[in-house]
Design a protein around this motif. Structure first.
Motif, short mmCIF file in Angstrom:
data_model
loop_
_atom_site.label_atom_id
_atom_site.label_comp_id
_atom_site.label_asym_id
_atom_site.label_seq_id
_atom_site.Cartn_x
_atom_site.Cartn_y
_atom_site.Cartn_z
N ASP A 104 0.80 -1.15 0.12
CA ASP A 104 0.06 0.03 0.04
C ASP A 104 0.86 1.30 0.21
O ASP A 104 0.73 2.28 -0.58
CB ASP A 104 -0.86 0.21 1.30
CG ASP A 104 -1.95 -0.90 1.26
OD1 ASP A 104 -2.40 -1.80 0.17
OD2 ASP A 104 -2.91 -0.55 2.20
N ASP B 115 1.37 4.07 -2.94
CA ASP B 115 0.86 5.54 -2.51
C ASP B 115 2.04 6.44 -2.87
O ASP B 115 1.74 7.63 -3.41
CB ASP B 115 0.43 5.83 -0.91
CG ASP B 115 -0.84 5.22 -0.77
OD1 ASP B 115 -1.65 4.82 -1.66
OD2 ASP B 115 -1.01 4.93 0.50
N TYR C 234 -5.42 1.40 -12.22
CA TYR C 234 -5.76 1.70 -10.80
C TYR C 234 -6.14 3.16 -10.52
O TYR C 234 -7.09 3.75 -10.01
CB TYR C 234 -4.38 1.51 -9.80
CG TYR C 234 -4.76 2.11 -8.49
CD1 TYR C 234 -5.69 1.73 -7.54
CD2 TYR C 234 -3.90 3.06 -8.35
CE1 TYR C 234 -5.74 2.27 -6.33
CE2 TYR C 234 -3.62 3.78 -6.99
CZ TYR C 234 -4.84 3.29 -5.93
OH TYR C 234 -4.55 3.84 -4.82
N GLU C 235 -5.36 4.11 -11.44
CA GLU C 235 -5.71 5.50 -11.44
C GLU C 235 -7.08 5.84 -12.06
O GLU C 235 -7.76 6.76 -11.64
CB GLU C 235 -4.57 6.25 -12.14
CG GLU C 235 -4.65 7.74 -12.05
CD GLU C 235 -3.31 8.27 -12.78
OE1 GLU C 235 -3.38 9.62 -12.53
OE2 GLU C 235 -2.67 7.56 -13.22
N GLY D 121 -9.60 3.90 -11.64
CA GLY D 121 -10.61 3.31 -10.85
C GLY D 121 -11.17 2.05 -11.29
O GLY D 121 -11.91 1.52 -10.65
N LEU E 203 -9.16 -0.76 -11.32
CA LEU E 203 -8.57 -1.58 -10.16
C LEU E 203 -8.51 -0.90 -8.81
O LEU E 203 -8.35 0.31 -8.89
CB LEU E 203 -7.12 -2.17 -10.48
CG LEU E 203 -6.79 -3.01 -11.57
CD1 LEU E 203 -5.25 -3.37 -11.79
CD2 LEU E 203 -7.46 -4.50 -11.34
N ASP E 204 -8.98 -1.48 -7.77
CA ASP E 204 -8.65 -0.88 -6.36
C ASP E 204 -7.28 -1.23 -6.05
O ASP E 204 -6.35 -2.05 -6.74
CB ASP E 204 -9.58 -1.41 -5.39
CG ASP E 204 -9.61 -2.90 -5.14
OD1 ASP E 204 -8.54 -3.41 -5.37
OD2 ASP E 204 -10.64 -3.45 -4.68
N LYS E 205 -6.70 -0.65 -4.95
CA LYS E 205 -5.50 -0.75 -4.51
C LYS E 205 -4.91 -2.23 -4.25
O LYS E 205 -3.94 -2.63 -4.65
CB LYS E 205 -5.15 0.10 -3.18
CG LYS E 205 -3.73 0.28 -2.95
CD LYS E 205 -3.47 1.02 -1.66
CE LYS E 205 -3.58 2.31 -2.07
NZ LYS E 205 -3.33 3.29 -0.54
N GLN E 206 -5.70 -2.87 -3.57
CA GLN E 206 -5.56 -4.33 -3.36
C GLN E 206 -5.34 -5.19 -4.41
O GLN E 206 -4.70 -5.90 -4.61
CB GLN E 206 -6.50 -5.08 -2.27
CG GLN E 206 -5.93 -6.23 -1.63
CD GLN E 206 -4.45 -6.19 -1.14
OE1 GLN E 206 -4.30 -5.07 -0.21
NE2 GLN E 206 -3.29 -6.89 -1.32
N SER E 207 -6.28 -5.06 -5.33
CA SER E 207 -6.02 -5.82 -6.64
C SER E 207 -4.91 -5.27 -7.32
O SER E 207 -4.30 -6.30 -8.05
CB SER E 207 -7.37 -5.50 -7.46
OG SER E 207 -8.76 -5.85 -6.94
N LEU E 208 -4.59 -4.09 -7.32
CA LEU E 208 -3.41 -3.42 -8.19
C LEU E 208 -1.96 -4.18 -7.61
O LEU E 208 -1.23 -4.92 -8.00
CB LEU E 208 -3.06 -2.19 -8.02
CG LEU E 208 -1.73 -1.56 -8.19
CD1 LEU E 208 -1.48 -1.81 -9.98
CD2 LEU E 208 -1.93 -0.02 -8.07
#
Length: 161
Positions: free
Chosen positions: A79, A83, A117-118, A120, A122-127
């Motif tokens: 994570d 970020d 991801y950017e 939307g 993929l969410d962060k965990q999927s990324l």
């Protein structure tokens, strides 16, 4: 620790340079522990600048020096890594306090996943889960003049296409 930097020039005296585009870890001097990664990078630059030869510059860095610097070390995509990379890539003039940053390279496949991801998709965990399936090469950024002084040039290997 042996480190490599691919360039169309011999870089015996590395410098901190401001990037002309957003980079994973911000401005500075980028290296890798992968000779193959440095070679691939310089070959891309050689094609881009229509150069006949390039160089993989070779450096030595004493790993015990990590304790002497303000370091941010990522062993794998997390994570915090996502970020940090996103902040460097999307915030104009993002400033961080680290002398040295180490972690995975966001290569072309990774950029595609970051774009999802950017956007939307993929969410962060999927990324992160997606990135963990990739064979990621590392990069080590020397972000300050102080940190660059711990990097010792030991030679280079010429690269041709």
């Amino acid at each position: 620790m042996k480190l490599y930097h691919g360039s169309t020039e011999i870089v015996a005296s590395p410098e901190i340079r401001d990037a002309n585009r957003p980079l994973d870890y911000g401005s500075g001097f980028y290296t890798t522990t992968s000779f193959e990664q440095a070679t691939a990078w310089v070959k891309r630059r050689m094609k881009e600048y229509k150069k006949d030869k390039g160089y993989v510059n070779i450096y030595e860095f004493d790993e015990t020096n990590f304790d002497k610097f303000n370091c941010l070390l990522f062993q794998s995509p997390t994570d915090k890594w996502v970020d940090f990379v996103m902040a460097n890539r999307t915030q104009i003039k993002f400033i961080h306090p680290y002398d040295i940053v180490y972690g995975p390279v966001a290569n072309d496949r990774v950029y595609a996943a970051f774009a999802l991801y950017e956007g939307g998709v993929l969410d962060k965990q999927s990324l992160i889960n997606e990135l963990k399936t990739y064979r990621l090469v590392d990069q080590l950024l020397f972000h300050t003049e102080k940190s660059l002084k711990a990097l010792n040039f030991i030679g280079y290997e010429e690269v041709t296409l």
